[in-house]
Design an enzyme around this catalytic site. Structure first.
Site, short mmCIF file in Angstrom:
data_model
loop_
_atom_site.label_atom_id
_atom_site.label_comp_id
_atom_site.label_asym_id
_atom_site.label_seq_id
_atom_site.Cartn_x
_atom_site.Cartn_y
_atom_site.Cartn_z
N ASP A 1 0.34 -1.10 2.51
CA ASP A 1 1.33 -1.73 3.39
C ASP A 1 1.43 -3.23 3.16
O ASP A 1 0.61 -3.84 2.49
CB ASP A 1 0.95 -1.49 4.85
N HIS B 1 -3.93 -2.12 2.26
CA HIS B 1 -2.95 -3.21 2.26
C HIS B 1 -3.01 -3.95 0.93
O HIS B 1 -4.10 -4.36 0.50
CB HIS B 1 -3.22 -4.17 3.42
#
Length: 355
Positions: free
Chosen positions: A4, A154
């Site tokens: 993400d 991430h």
């Protein structure tokens, strides 16, 4: 595995590593979070052409459960427009920032053709876990094959790119897992539509769009490139004025560790639910990072306090205890984020060749 908050500087190496391992992954990207998506157009095109899936994570990483219908549609319009220009696609898969959503938001997403994807495993890289801790967390999955999992990571963390992924990907493959995109995992088409991408022009910009997490406050785009990101030892900001707009120019700085697992909203239940337990948790965290600092490993700590929001005004008494304890040490610096940023900007001057 999914990643993400990009696109960002570590995403390309993550994508290339998966390709080297004969695997693919999914990137849920923002338009304007850690950086402007248009500045990473070539990188995204390379990931897309290699077969990685590009999904939507909103334009500015806003909590969609707090947005009005107009604000959410605006966030979706902006990121869809960017991906249409850069890749020639309308995304099918959507991940809500922080996994937060409402029934109203889900209805809008469904009306727009999205499949909403969360996760069942969190590496912890965005909530304070060290690379070693993330690697240890992944080890619980090795023996769980053939049960499928959707893992949250991430691309904005160097430790994830350089330590976690090269360690856990071979282990997951050795355990028998196939590392595929969300579309392959769910047996769905990767995009709602695919067409010819655009040629770069003056519209490929994040100017006059809402920056990270500010759709609620700046829906009308009062500002240019919004400067909402945390001022920390990792970055500093030069403010200039272009046509009357404030523009934030971010520079990478020397990295220092940050202890981030101190959010009382997340700790409103469980073993740190009481105010005394919360205070002790912070004091213990402080003791650890101070010891590390004295040993030559500087670090800093932030405390996210939502006392009245979560119905716990007693947190103020906890905070008083914390401050009284920490201020008893002469070698600890209390500072605003701006003070920290300006101090490190002076200590470690920006050099163009470092970017």
């Amino acid at each position: 595995m999914t990643f993400d908050d990009g696109p960002y500087i570590f995403g390309s190496s993550i994508a290339q590593y998966f390709e080297q391992q004969g695997s693919l992954t999914t990137f849920f990207v923002n338009g304007y979070n850690w950086d402007c998506i248009y500045d990473y157009a070539d990188d995204l095109i390379a990931r897309y052409n290699a077969g990685h899936l590009i999904g939507s994570h909103t334009w500015g990483h806003d909590d969609i459960s707090t947005l009005t219908a107009d604000e959410l549609n605006q966030q979706l319009d902006l990121i869809e427009t960017a991906l249409a220009k850069i890749l020639g696609v309308i995304p099918r898969f959507f991940r809500p920032p922080s996994g937060s959503f409402s029934d109203e938001a889900l209805e809008i997403l469904q009306q727009r053709g999205y499949t909403v994807v969360t996760w069942d495993f969190d590496s912890g890289d965005s909530t304070g876990s060290t690379p070693d801790e993330s690697i240890e967390a992944y080890s619980a999955l090795y023996g769980d094959y053939p049960n499928p999992h959707i893992a949250l990571n991430h691309e904005t963390h160097v430790g994830t790119a350089e330590e976690v992924i090269p360690t856990v990907v071979p282990q997951l493959l050795a355990a028998g897992y196939r590392l595929v995109t969300i579309a392959d995992c769910l047996g769905l088409e990767p995009y709602q539509s695919v067409f010819n991408a655009s040629t770069r022009d003056d519209t490929w910009t994040c100017d006059r769009t809402p920056g990270p997490g500010i759709a609620k406050r700046h829906t009308q785009f009062e500002y240019g490139s919004r400067v909402i990101k945390d001022l920390s030892p990792q970055v500093y900001q030069e403010l200039t004025s272009i046509n009357g707009l404030q523009v934030g120019v971010w520079r990478l700085m020397k990295l220092f560790k940050k202890h981030d697992d101190n959010n009382d909203y997340k700790m409103s239940c469980g073993q740190v639910g009481s105010d005394d337990a919360f205070a002790q948790h912070i004091i213990d965290a402080f003791t650890t990072i101070r010891d590390e600092g004295l040993a030559g490993e500087p670090a800093y700590i932030t405390i996210a306090l939502h006392a009245r929001w979560i119905g716990r005004p007693g947190r103020f008494q906890a905070l008083k205890r914390i401050v009284e304890h920490i201020t008893s040490f002469d070698d600890v610096w209390f500072a605003t984020r701006e003070q920290i940023a300006r101090h490190f900007a002076e200590e470690f001057p920006y050099e163009a060749k470092a970017i």
